[in-house]
Design a protein around this motif. Structure first.
Motif, mmCIF file in Angstrom:
data_model
loop_
_atom_site.group_PDB
_atom_site.id
_atom_site.type_symbol
_atom_site.label_atom_id
_atom_site.label_comp_id
_atom_site.label_asym_id
_atom_site.label_seq_id
_atom_site.Cartn_x
_atom_site.Cartn_y
_atom_site.Cartn_z
ATOM 1 N N THR A 114 0.861 -1.168 0.000
ATOM 2 C CA THR A 114 0.000 0.000 0.000
ATOM 3 C C THR A 114 0.905 1.229 0.000
ATOM 4 N N ALA A 115 0.697 2.096 -0.967
ATOM 5 C CA ALA A 115 1.544 3.276 -1.101
ATOM 6 C C ALA A 115 0.677 4.499 -1.367
ATOM 7 N N SER A 116 1.193 5.648 -0.987
ATOM 8 C CA SER A 116 0.498 6.894 -1.309
ATOM 9 C C SER A 116 1.262 7.587 -2.427
ATOM 10 N N ILE A 117 0.496 8.124 -3.369
ATOM 11 C CA ILE A 117 1.059 8.849 -4.495
ATOM 12 C C ILE A 117 0.321 10.175 -4.623
ATOM 13 N N ASN A 118 0.934 11.115 -5.286
ATOM 14 C CA ASN A 118 0.299 12.401 -5.577
ATOM 15 C C ASN A 118 0.018 12.461 -7.068
ATOM 16 N N VAL A 119 -1.233 12.717 -7.419
ATOM 17 C CA VAL A 119 -1.647 12.768 -8.812
ATOM 18 C C VAL A 119 -2.040 14.202 -9.139
ATOM 19 N N SER A 120 -1.456 14.719 -10.210
ATOM 20 C CA SER A 120 -1.809 16.077 -10.637
ATOM 21 C C SER A 120 -2.124 16.060 -12.127
ATOM 22 N N SER A 121 -3.027 16.928 -12.505
ATOM 23 C CA SER A 121 -3.388 17.025 -13.907
ATOM 24 C C SER A 121 -3.026 18.420 -14.405
ATOM 25 N N LYS A 122 -3.094 18.609 -15.710
ATOM 26 C CA LYS A 122 -2.753 19.906 -16.293
ATOM 27 C C LYS A 122 -3.809 20.953 -15.965
ATOM 28 N N THR A 123 -5.025 20.526 -15.691
ATOM 29 C CA THR A 123 -6.096 21.479 -15.401
ATOM 30 C C THR A 123 -6.146 21.865 -13.930
ATOM 31 N N SER A 124 -5.597 21.038 -13.048
ATOM 32 C CA SER A 124 -5.642 21.291 -11.613
ATOM 33 C C SER A 124 -4.253 21.663 -11.109
ATOM 34 N N GLU A 125 -4.205 22.665 -10.229
ATOM 35 C CA GLU A 125 -2.915 23.080 -9.683
ATOM 36 C C GLU A 125 -2.504 22.229 -8.488
ATOM 37 N N ASP A 126 -3.453 21.833 -7.648
ATOM 38 C CA ASP A 126 -3.146 21.063 -6.453
ATOM 39 C C ASP A 126 -3.167 19.573 -6.754
ATOM 40 N N PRO A 127 -2.096 18.857 -6.367
ATOM 41 C CA PRO A 127 -2.099 17.410 -6.561
ATOM 42 C C PRO A 127 -3.033 16.727 -5.564
ATOM 43 N N LEU A 128 -3.642 15.660 -6.023
ATOM 44 C CA LEU A 128 -4.530 14.876 -5.172
ATOM 45 C C LEU A 128 -3.759 13.714 -4.578
ATOM 46 N N GLY A 129 -3.934 13.489 -3.284
ATOM 47 C CA GLY A 129 -3.309 12.341 -2.639
ATOM 48 C C GLY A 129 -4.137 11.091 -2.900
ATOM 49 N N LYS A 130 -3.527 10.088 -3.447
ATOM 50 C CA LYS A 130 -4.205 8.826 -3.745
ATOM 51 C C LYS A 130 -3.481 7.697 -3.038
ATOM 52 N N ARG A 131 -4.220 6.635 -2.775
ATOM 53 C CA ARG A 131 -3.645 5.442 -2.168
ATOM 54 C C ARG A 131 -3.822 4.301 -3.165
ATOM 55 N N ILE A 132 -2.733 3.594 -3.407
ATOM 56 C CA ILE A 132 -2.762 2.486 -4.345
ATOM 57 C C ILE A 132 -2.347 1.217 -3.598
ATOM 58 N N GLN A 133 -3.094 0.147 -3.836
ATOM 59 C CA GLN A 133 -2.832 -1.131 -3.184
ATOM 60 C C GLN A 133 -2.548 -2.161 -4.269
ATOM 61 N N LEU A 134 -1.402 -2.831 -4.159
ATOM 62 C CA LEU A 134 -0.983 -3.788 -5.176
ATOM 63 C C LEU A 134 -0.700 -5.148 -4.555
ATOM 64 N N LYS A 135 -0.984 -6.191 -5.328
ATOM 65 C CA LYS A 135 -0.592 -7.552 -4.967
ATOM 66 C C LYS A 135 0.553 -7.921 -5.909
ATOM 67 N N ILE A 136 1.710 -8.172 -5.330
ATOM 68 C CA ILE A 136 2.906 -8.475 -6.115
ATOM 69 C C ILE A 136 3.285 -9.924 -5.859
ATOM 70 N N THR A 137 3.241 -10.730 -6.906
ATOM 71 C CA THR A 137 3.573 -12.148 -6.798
ATOM 72 C C THR A 137 4.929 -12.373 -7.456
ATOM 73 N N PRO A 138 5.970 -12.652 -6.653
ATOM 74 C CA PRO A 138 7.302 -12.865 -7.231
ATOM 75 C C PRO A 138 7.383 -14.220 -7.914
ATOM 76 N N PRO A 139 8.384 -14.405 -8.748
ATOM 77 C CA PRO A 139 8.527 -15.700 -9.423
ATOM 78 C C PRO A 139 8.922 -16.797 -8.438
#
Length: 156
Positions: A114-139
């Motif tokens: 689970t990680a937090s990232i900041n997402v910004s677009s060209k139309t918005s000046e303030d970045p939005l804080g998002k949380r992304i959750q990933l399942k990583i299966t190693p070989p």
């Protein structure tokens, strides 16, 4: 005698000047060749200098490995005109399939990130804080690193 001494001084000065000009020309010519060679490497797309060595963390390595997958996820969820930056890892859990009791599961080991990232677009000046959750299966043993799978669990 004075004339002879002056002549010798002039001859020595001339010899030193000629040697100086020859040395300067030699090094200038070689520098120019090196510079042209460097320019040709740059135009050919080769590295122009040695890579810079810098300290890194395990988080830096993880971010570099996950960046392409997170790029796809963010573009799918937010649209194509967005930019994201890594903030931090909030949690990382390891799920071991051997520790599920007495029976051995056919599931592979996997990580939940689970990680937090900041997402910004060209139309918005303030970045939005998002949380992304990933399942990583190693070989597994005998598989290649390209067999690693990354699945999206959650995106908020």
């Amino acid at each position: 005698m004075k004339i002879l001494r002056n002549g010798i001084v002039w001859i020595a000065l001339a010899v030193v000047s000629v040697i100086g000009i020859a040395v300067y020309s030699y090094y200038h010519y070689n520098f120019s060749l090196d510079y042209e060679s460097q320019q040709n490497k740059e135009w050919a797309g080769e590295e122009k200098m040695e890579p810079q060595k810098d300290d890194a963390t395990t988080e830096d390595l993880l971010v570099k490995l996950l960046r392409p997958k997170i790029n796809k996820i963010v573009k799918n969820k937010e649209g194509g005109n967005v930019h994201w930056t890594w903030n931090k890892i909030e949690s990382l859990y390891y799920y071991d399939h051997l520790n599920k009791g007495t029976t051995i599961s056919k599931d592979k080991d996997w990580f939940e990130l689970t990680a937090s990232i900041n997402v910004s677009s060209k139309t918005s000046e303030d970045p939005l804080g998002k949380r992304i959750q990933l399942k990583i299966t190693p070989p597994s043993a005998g598989e290649n690193i390209s067999d690693t799978t990354i699945q999206l669990i959650g995106y908020q």
